[in-house]
Design a protein around this motif. Structure first.
Motif, PDB file in Angstrom:
ATOM      1  N   LEU A  37     -13.441  13.330  30.476  1.00  0.00           N
ATOM      2  CA  LEU A  37     -14.778  12.932  30.037  1.00  0.00           C
ATOM      3  C   LEU A  37     -15.118  11.482  30.344  1.00  0.00           C
ATOM      4  N   GLY A  38     -14.150  10.584  30.227  1.00  0.00           N
ATOM      5  CA  GLY A  38     -14.453   9.177  30.437  1.00  0.00           C
ATOM      6  C   GLY A  38     -13.293   8.300  30.029  1.00  0.00           C
ATOM      7  N   THR A  39     -13.441   7.004  30.258  1.00  0.00           N
ATOM      8  CA  THR A  39     -12.416   6.032  29.882  1.00  0.00           C
ATOM      9  C   THR A  39     -13.059   4.889  29.112  1.00  0.00           C
ATOM     10  N   ARG A  40     -12.228   4.188  28.364  1.00  0.00           N
ATOM     11  CA  ARG A  40     -12.700   3.032  27.602  1.00  0.00           C
ATOM     12  C   ARG A  40     -11.557   2.026  27.502  1.00  0.00           C
ATOM     13  N   ALA A  41     -11.763   0.832  28.054  1.00  0.00           N
ATOM     14  CA  ALA A  41     -10.772  -0.239  27.965  1.00  0.00           C
ATOM     15  C   ALA A  41     -11.020  -1.038  26.694  1.00  0.00           C
ATOM     16  N   SER A  42      -9.946  -1.311  25.943  1.00  0.00           N
ATOM     17  CA  SER A  42     -10.104  -1.946  24.635  1.00  0.00           C
ATOM     18  C   SER A  42      -9.046  -3.014  24.418  1.00  0.00           C
ATOM     19  N   LEU A  43      -9.421  -4.046  23.676  1.00  0.00           N
ATOM     20  CA  LEU A  43      -8.470  -5.047  23.222  1.00  0.00           C
ATOM     21  C   LEU A  43      -7.729  -4.517  21.997  1.00  0.00           C
ATOM     22  N   GLN A  44      -6.620  -5.152  21.667  1.00  0.00           N
ATOM     23  CA  GLN A  44      -5.809  -4.667  20.556  1.00  0.00           C
ATOM     24  C   GLN A  44      -6.588  -4.655  19.248  1.00  0.00           C
ATOM     25  N   GLU A  45      -7.441  -5.673  19.045  1.00  0.00           N
ATOM     26  CA  GLU A  45      -8.174  -5.754  17.781  1.00  0.00           C
ATOM     27  C   GLU A  45      -9.267  -4.690  17.663  1.00  0.00           C
ATOM     28  N   GLU A  46      -9.587  -4.012  18.743  1.00  0.00           N
ATOM     29  CA  GLU A  46     -10.595  -2.950  18.707  1.00  0.00           C
ATOM     30  C   GLU A  46      -9.992  -1.584  18.403  1.00  0.00           C
ATOM     31  N   LEU A  47      -8.681  -1.541  18.241  1.00  0.00           N
ATOM     32  CA  LEU A  47      -7.973  -0.283  18.038  1.00  0.00           C
ATOM     33  C   LEU A  47      -7.355  -0.240  16.645  1.00  0.00           C
ATOM     34  N   PRO A  48      -7.169   0.948  16.085  1.00  0.00           N
ATOM     35  CA  PRO A  48      -7.550   2.257  16.621  1.00  0.00           C
ATOM     36  C   PRO A  48      -9.046   2.516  16.454  1.00  0.00           C
ATOM     37  N   PHE A  49      -9.553   3.534  17.152  1.00  0.00           N
ATOM     38  CA  PHE A  49     -10.958   3.897  17.049  1.00  0.00           C
ATOM     39  C   PHE A  49     -11.216   4.612  15.729  1.00  0.00           C
ATOM     40  N   GLY A  50     -12.361   4.337  15.146  1.00  0.00           N
ATOM     41  CA  GLY A  50     -12.756   5.032  13.930  1.00  0.00           C
ATOM     42  C   GLY A  50     -13.289   6.423  14.237  1.00  0.00           C
ATOM     43  N   ILE A  51     -13.315   7.271  13.238  1.00  0.00           N
ATOM     44  CA  ILE A  51     -13.766   8.646  13.433  1.00  0.00           C
ATOM     45  C   ILE A  51     -15.232   8.694  13.840  1.00  0.00           C
ATOM     46  N   SER A  52     -16.041   7.764  13.333  1.00  0.00           N
ATOM     47  CA  SER A  52     -17.462   7.766  13.691  1.00  0.00           C
ATOM     48  C   SER A  52     -17.646   7.451  15.172  1.00  0.00           C
ATOM     49  N   LEU A  53     -16.843   6.528  15.702  1.00  0.00           N
ATOM     50  CA  LEU A  53     -16.937   6.205  17.124  1.00  0.00           C
ATOM     51  C   LEU A  53     -16.486   7.386  17.973  1.00  0.00           C
ATOM     52  N   LEU A  54     -15.423   8.059  17.562  1.00  0.00           N
ATOM     53  CA  LEU A  54     -14.953   9.218  18.315  1.00  0.00           C
ATOM     54  C   LEU A  54     -16.009  10.316  18.344  1.00  0.00           C
ATOM     55  N   ARG A  55     -16.697  10.515  17.231  1.00  0.00           N
ATOM     56  CA  ARG A  55     -17.752  11.533  17.198  1.00  0.00           C
ATOM     57  C   ARG A  55     -18.924  11.131  18.088  1.00  0.00           C
ATOM     58  N   GLN A  56     -19.250   9.841  18.076  1.00  0.00           N
ATOM     59  CA  GLN A  56     -20.334   9.358  18.939  1.00  0.00           C
ATOM     60  C   GLN A  56     -19.971   9.541  20.408  1.00  0.00           C
ATOM     61  N   LEU A  57     -18.734   9.192  20.768  1.00  0.00           N
ATOM     62  CA  LEU A  57     -18.293   9.363  22.152  1.00  0.00           C
ATOM     63  C   LEU A  57     -18.308  10.834  22.555  1.00  0.00           C
ATOM     64  N   THR A  58     -17.889  11.701  21.649  1.00  0.00           N
ATOM     65  CA  THR A  58     -17.893  13.134  21.946  1.00  0.00           C
ATOM     66  C   THR A  58     -19.297  13.618  22.266  1.00  0.00           C
ATOM     67  N   ALA A  59     -20.265  13.207  21.451  1.00  0.00           N
ATOM     68  CA  ALA A  59     -21.649  13.635  21.675  1.00  0.00           C
ATOM     69  C   ALA A  59     -22.180  13.101  22.999  1.00  0.00           C
ATOM     70  N   GLU A  60     -21.908  11.833  23.303  1.00  0.00           N
ATOM     71  CA  GLU A  60     -22.414  11.249  24.547  1.00  0.00           C
ATOM     72  C   GLU A  60     -21.758  11.891  25.767  1.00  0.00           C
ATOM     73  N   TYR A  61     -20.451  12.090  25.708  1.00  0.00           N
ATOM     74  CA  TYR A  61     -19.762  12.722  26.834  1.00  0.00           C
ATOM     75  C   TYR A  61     -20.238  14.158  27.023  1.00  0.00           C
ATOM     76  N   ALA A  62     -20.434  14.871  25.915  1.00  0.00           N
ATOM     77  CA  ALA A  62     -20.906  16.254  26.007  1.00  0.00           C
ATOM     78  C   ALA A  62     -22.287  16.312  26.643  1.00  0.00           C
ATOM     79  N   ALA A  63     -23.150  15.376  26.273  1.00  0.00           N
ATOM     80  CA  ALA A  63     -24.502  15.352  26.835  1.00  0.00           C
ATOM     81  C   ALA A  63     -24.465  15.070  28.329  1.00  0.00           C
ATOM     82  N   ARG A  64     -23.601  14.155  28.753  1.00  0.00           N
ATOM     83  CA  ARG A  64     -23.507  13.833  30.182  1.00  0.00           C
ATOM     84  C   ARG A  64     -22.982  15.026  30.975  1.00  0.00           C
ATOM     85  N   GLN A  65     -22.022  15.743  30.401  1.00  0.00           N
ATOM     86  CA  GLN A  65     -21.515  16.925  31.091  1.00  0.00           C
ATOM     87  C   GLN A  65     -22.588  18.013  31.166  1.00  0.00           C
ATOM     88  N   LEU A  66     -23.384  18.142  30.109  1.00  0.00           N
ATOM     89  CA  LEU A  66     -24.449  19.143  30.102  1.00  0.00           C
ATOM     90  C   LEU A  66     -25.472  18.846  31.192  1.00  0.00           C
TER      91      LEU A  66
END
Length: 437
Positions: A37-66
């Motif tokens: 679906l995609g990649t995201r480069a992150s600094l250590q302080e930006e990790l781990p990803f929160g559940i809200s961000l993962l859900r947002q990424l899922t929706a955006e990636y799904a829309a792009r694939q659609l």
């Protein structure tokens, strides 16, 4: 850029939260099952990803694939000037679509198409351990290819002992140096209708051959390329190639490169290098029968590289098309040290210039000459100024290597024997003229 990046693969179909805790920077590769679906480069302080961000990424990636894969919206999309495709609907509209996740599940369904009509060709030269890793990934395919051919381009048959460890591998020795010669030897040795290529510094995804088979079965495809992801980012040189140099042009959206893309970019040298990478490409046998084999003046061990893009140029110039399908995934081991990266970038530029000259000789497209004498010098000047402003001394070393490669490539203008047109090229030129009528 000297710090390493951990590479994390996250399946959003099962990830309720980001459990990863890397010790530093990370490149996260997001999947939905087997669909990248995609990649995201992150600094250590930006990790781990929160559940809200993962859900947002899922929706955006799904829309792009659609918007890229839905047949009702015109999929597969056609590449335009920059190599990107223009979707039929906006991302905002796609996000509002019903059953977005269900569509993602459909797109992520693993291919069940048999790969028994695929010849896998792996060219190698003095890389025994890397070849062994590559072969382990190829023999572990869910879709077993019809044949696996290893072409050993070393003088001393170094790869033979590695091949004996794997049953049913066909070993071919091509003592004449040059990647194009090795690939052509693999084509001649192959017996099936679809010929796929990867390199000895690559490991392939378990679904690679099955996705190639699906791409050729699903539509009238003559050629295809796939997604190339980094296998490791352990050194500054690897990180620089991936992030600053753009790696292999990672994209997660399928698209078709055809007449529109070729004509839009032709005045400035058709941008065929955006189609993909030779480490992940496949062709119908009929392409080689119609256009000839790889130009043996080009490629590693000869002019430097671009034997793959020159063949794509011939294909598009004669009315053909090439599909980019990121569901076919491989993992590439980038050069790990700075001297190796500089040699690579010099070879890339030298081969690029040589290919532009070949394309001009074969088809008379002046855009190739415009790129050699105008666009590339402007690119060098702009890069130099940006580097001075940003204070990135590492980029100056890479730029110097590219300029050396450009100068080395210019010698081919004066080598008239080298520039003499070959018989397969004459055939391609005749087809191009016939197509233009």
């Amino acid at each position: 850029m000297t710090e390493r990046f951990d590479i994390r693969h996250i399946d959003l179909a099962i990830a309720d939260a980001d459990a990863g805790t890397p010790g530093g920077r990370a490149l996260s590769v997001f999947w939905w099952k087997d669909l990248p679906l995609g990649t995201r480069a992150s600094l250590q302080e930006e990790l781990p990803f929160g559940i809200s961000l993962l859900r947002q990424l899922t929706a955006e990636y799904a829309a792009r694939q659609l918007e890229a894969r839905a047949v009702m919206l015109g999929a597969p999309l056609r590449a335009t000037y920059e190599g990107w495709a223009k979707p039929a609907i906006s991302l905002a509209s796609a996000l509002e679509a019903e059953n977005l996740i269900e569509s993602l599940d459909e797109f992520a369904t693993a291919s069940s198409v048999a790969a028994d009509d695929i010849s896998v060709v792996i060219c190698t030269r003095d890389r025994g351990p890397a070849l062994a890793e590559c072969l382990r990934s190829v023999v572990a395919q869910r879709g077993t290819p019809g044949e696996i051919i290893v072409v050993d381009n070393s003088r001393d048959c170094n790869a033979r002992s590695v091949c004996t460890e794997f049953p049913d591998i066909r070993y071919v020795h091509e003592p004449r140096a040059g990647l194009s010669r090795a690939r052509n030897a693999g084509i001649r040795a192959s017996r099936l209708n679809i010929i796929s290529f990867t390199d000895d510094d690559v490991e392939v995804h378990p679904g690679w051959t099955a996705e190639i088979a699906r791409a050729f079965a699903g539509r009238d495809v003559e050629a295809m390329t796939g997604l190339v992801l980094p296998a490791r980012l352990d050194t500054g040189a690897q990180c620089y190639f991936e992030f600053a140099m753009g790696g292999f042009g990672t994209s997660f959206i399928p698209r078709t490169f055809g007449r529109q893309f070729f004509e839009e970019t032709r005045p400035h040298g058709a941008h065929v290098w955006k189609i993909g990478a030779g480490a992940n490409m496949a062709f119908r046998r009929s392409v080689f029968e119609r256009l000839g084999l790889f130009d043996e003046r080009l490629g590693a061990g000869a002019a430097g590289c671009s034997e793959d893009s020159e063949l794509w140029y011939r294909l598009l110039a004669t009315g053909g098309e090439c599909l980019y399908e990121p569901r076919a995934v491989v993992f590439h081991h980038h050069r790990s040290d700075w001297p190796g990266l500089k040699r690579q970038m010099k070879a890339y530029m030298k081969g690029h210039v040589a290919a532009l000259i070949v394309q001009y000789d074969n088809f008379g497209d002046r855009g190739n000459i415009v790129r050699v004498w105008t666009q590339l010098p402007i690119h060098f000047a702009r890069t130099f100024l940006k580097t001075l402003i940003k204070g990135s001394p590492g980029r100056l070393g890479i730029l110097a290597a590219e300029i050396k490669g450009w100068l080395a490539g210019l010698q081919f203008f004066l080598r008239f024997g080298w520039r003499k047109q070959q018989v397969p090229m004459r055939a391609a030129t005749a087809i191009a003229k016939e197509t233009a009528r």
